[in-house]
Design a protein around this motif. Structure first.
Motif, PDB file in Angstrom:
ATOM      1  N   SER A  89       0.848  -1.176   0.000  1.00 34.50           N
ATOM      2  CA  SER A  89       0.000   0.000   0.000  1.00 34.50           C
ATOM      3  C   SER A  89       0.890   1.235   0.000  1.00 34.50           C
ATOM      4  CB  SER A  89      -0.903  -0.009   1.234  1.00 34.50           C
ATOM      5  OG  SER A  89      -0.111  -0.002   2.392  1.00 34.50           O
ATOM      6  N   PRO A  90       0.404   2.329  -0.555  1.00 32.96           N
ATOM      7  CA  PRO A  90       1.238   3.535  -0.587  1.00 32.96           C
ATOM      8  C   PRO A  90       1.496   4.040   0.827  1.00 32.96           C
ATOM      9  CG  PRO A  90      -0.983   4.020  -1.327  1.00 32.96           C
ATOM     10  CD  PRO A  90      -0.894   2.540  -1.174  1.00 32.96           C
ATOM     11  N   ALA A  91       2.632   4.659   1.001  1.00 32.73           N
ATOM     12  CA  ALA A  91       3.002   5.170   2.312  1.00 32.73           C
ATOM     13  C   ALA A  91       2.078   6.313   2.712  1.00 32.73           C
ATOM     14  CB  ALA A  91       4.448   5.658   2.290  1.00 32.73           C
ATOM     15  N   VAL A  92       1.733   6.340   3.955  1.00 36.72           N
ATOM     16  CA  VAL A  92       0.870   7.396   4.471  1.00 36.72           C
ATOM     17  C   VAL A  92       1.766   8.460   5.089  1.00 36.72           C
ATOM     18  CG1 VAL A  92      -0.946   7.961   6.106  1.00 36.72           C
ATOM     19  CG2 VAL A  92      -0.973   5.764   4.920  1.00 36.72           C
ATOM     20  N   VAL A  93       1.659   9.675   4.587  1.00 40.99           N
ATOM     21  CA  VAL A  93       2.479  10.773   5.081  1.00 40.99           C
ATOM     22  C   VAL A  93       1.562  11.756   5.780  1.00 40.99           C
ATOM     23  CG1 VAL A  93       4.051  12.644   4.456  1.00 40.99           C
ATOM     24  CG2 VAL A  93       4.107  10.479   3.211  1.00 40.99           C
ATOM     25  N   ARG A  94       1.862  12.024   7.030  1.00 41.59           N
ATOM     26  CA  ARG A  94       1.080  13.002   7.783  1.00 41.59           C
ATOM     27  C   ARG A  94       1.940  14.241   7.975  1.00 41.59           C
ATOM     28  NH1 ARG A  94      -0.903  10.588  13.170  1.00 41.59           N
ATOM     29  NH2 ARG A  94      -1.367  12.784  13.418  1.00 41.59           N
ATOM     30  N   VAL A  95       1.385  15.380   7.594  1.00 44.63           N
ATOM     31  CA  VAL A  95       2.103  16.636   7.742  1.00 44.63           C
ATOM     32  C   VAL A  95       1.428  17.412   8.863  1.00 44.63           C
ATOM     33  CG1 VAL A  95       2.776  18.792   6.631  1.00 44.63           C
ATOM     34  CG2 VAL A  95       2.722  16.657   5.325  1.00 44.63           C
ATOM     35  N   ILE A  96       2.222  17.779   9.847  1.00 39.38           N
ATOM     36  CA  ILE A  96       1.691  18.547  10.973  1.00 39.38           C
ATOM     37  C   ILE A  96       2.291  19.937  10.884  1.00 39.38           C
ATOM     38  CG2 ILE A  96       1.565  18.720  13.467  1.00 39.38           C
ATOM     39  CD1 ILE A  96       1.921  15.684  13.576  1.00 39.38           C
ATOM     40  N   ARG A  98       3.108  23.394  12.352  1.00 41.27           N
ATOM     41  CA  ARG A  98       3.282  24.012  13.660  1.00 41.27           C
ATOM     42  C   ARG A  98       3.659  25.473  13.421  1.00 41.27           C
ATOM     43  NH1 ARG A  98       6.425  19.165  16.648  1.00 41.27           N
ATOM     44  NH2 ARG A  98       4.676  17.748  16.536  1.00 41.27           N
ATOM     45  N   HIS A  99       2.850  26.346  13.888  1.00 46.33           N
ATOM     46  CA  HIS A  99       3.086  27.769  13.684  1.00 46.33           C
ATOM     47  C   HIS A  99       3.945  28.311  14.812  1.00 46.33           C
ATOM     48  CE1 HIS A  99       0.240  27.770  10.429  1.00 46.33           C
ATOM     49  NE2 HIS A  99      -0.629  27.128  11.196  1.00 46.33           N
ATOM     50  N   GLY A 100       4.838  29.187  14.456  1.00 46.25           N
ATOM     51  CA  GLY A 100       5.632  29.869  15.467  1.00 46.25           C
ATOM     52  C   GLY A 100       6.811  29.057  15.967  1.00 46.25           C
ATOM     53  N   GLU A 101       7.251  28.097  15.207  1.00 47.00           N
ATOM     54  CA  GLU A 101       8.350  27.265  15.671  1.00 47.00           C
ATOM     55  C   GLU A 101       9.678  28.021  15.647  1.00 47.00           C
ATOM     56  OE1 GLU A 101      10.416  23.231  14.127  1.00 47.00           O
ATOM     57  OE2 GLU A 101       8.228  23.205  14.296  1.00 47.00           O
ATOM     58  N   HIS A 102       9.898  28.868  14.622  1.00 47.87           N
ATOM     59  CA  HIS A 102      11.161  29.587  14.477  1.00 47.87           C
ATOM     60  C   HIS A 102      10.985  31.094  14.618  1.00 47.87           C
ATOM     61  CE1 HIS A 102      13.097  25.930  13.101  1.00 47.87           C
ATOM     62  NE2 HIS A 102      12.070  25.729  12.285  1.00 47.87           N
ATOM     63  N   GLU A 103       9.989  31.542  15.270  1.00 44.22           N
ATOM     64  CA  GLU A 103       9.735  32.986  15.296  1.00 44.22           C
ATOM     65  C   GLU A 103      10.675  33.740  16.218  1.00 44.22           C
ATOM     66  OE1 GLU A 103       6.105  33.152  18.519  1.00 44.22           O
ATOM     67  OE2 GLU A 103       5.651  32.822  16.419  1.00 44.22           O
ATOM     68  N   ASN A 104      11.319  33.101  17.182  1.00 45.12           N
ATOM     69  CA  ASN A 104      12.195  33.813  18.110  1.00 45.12           C
ATOM     70  C   ASN A 104      13.655  33.804  17.672  1.00 45.12           C
ATOM     71  OD1 ASN A 104      10.086  34.428  19.764  1.00 45.12           O
ATOM     72  ND2 ASN A 104      10.376  32.643  21.080  1.00 45.12           N
ATOM     73  N   GLU A 105      14.002  33.187  16.562  1.00 48.10           N
ATOM     74  CA  GLU A 105      15.398  33.110  16.140  1.00 48.10           C
ATOM     75  C   GLU A 105      15.941  34.478  15.719  1.00 48.10           C
ATOM     76  OE1 GLU A 105      15.750  30.157  13.139  1.00 48.10           O
ATOM     77  OE2 GLU A 105      15.381  28.514  14.520  1.00 48.10           O
ATOM     78  N   ALA A 106      15.136  35.289  15.098  1.00 52.88           N
ATOM     79  CA  ALA A 106      15.606  36.597  14.635  1.00 52.88           C
ATOM     80  C   ALA A 106      15.886  37.519  15.810  1.00 52.88           C
ATOM     81  CB  ALA A 106      14.576  37.219  13.701  1.00 52.88           C
ATOM     82  N   GLU A 107      15.162  37.395  16.890  1.00 55.52           N
ATOM     83  CA  GLU A 107      15.345  38.267  18.035  1.00 55.52           C
ATOM     84  C   GLU A 107      16.662  37.987  18.749  1.00 55.52           C
ATOM     85  OE1 GLU A 107      12.005  37.746  20.530  1.00 55.52           O
ATOM     86  OE2 GLU A 107      10.568  38.411  19.045  1.00 55.52           O
ATOM     87  N   HIS A 108      17.113  36.742  18.699  1.00 57.13           N
ATOM     88  CA  HIS A 108      18.332  36.370  19.419  1.00 57.13           C
ATOM     89  C   HIS A 108      19.569  36.414  18.541  1.00 57.13           C
ATOM     90  CE1 HIS A 108      16.060  35.263  22.929  1.00 57.13           C
ATOM     91  NE2 HIS A 108      15.265  34.497  22.182  1.00 57.13           N
TER      92      HIS A 108
END
Length: 117
Positions: A89-96, A98-108
């Motif tokens: 059977s074809p592989a089942v791919v689930r995409v989750i 997630r908002h805001g995962e990298h939003e604090n990188e620019a501040e630091h």
């Protein structure tokens, strides 16, 4: 160990020795009385006759032949084995997302890990 403890332990051991001796004597008396069979000759004759009858029935059953089997059907040619095809059977791919995962990188002051700058 105090003297009372030693006295109690010796009394318990003495009682165990006495009871063990009585048990040994009783078991030897039981084995002596069990060695003599108490079966009457008429009972032995009855059981022997029953065994003889059972043996005669078994011998008669052995001499008798079983009924004939029905004629076997014509032999069929061997069937060609089926080919088994396995399809995955074809592989089942689930995409989750997630908002805001990298939003604090620019501040630091950190850069994105995949950039070559």
């Amino acid at each position: 160990m105090t003297r009372t403890h030693a006295l109690l332990i010796s009394l318990v051991l003495a009682a165990a020795v006495v009871l063990g001796g009585l048990a040994a004597i009783r078991s030897t008396q039981l084995s002596a009385s069990a060695s003599a069979p108490k079966v009457s000759s008429t009972q032995i004759a009855r059981q022997s006759a029953a065994l003889d009858r059972a043996q005669a029935r078994l011998r008669a059953e052995l001499r008798s032949r079983p009924p004939a089997l029905p004629a076997a059907a014509a032999a069929r040619p061997a069937a060609v084995p089926q080919t088994v095809v396995y399809k995955r059977s074809p592989a089942v791919v689930r995409v989750i997302h997630r908002h805001g995962e990298h939003e604090n990188e620019a501040e630091h002051g950190r850069e994105h890990e995949g950039s070559d700058d």
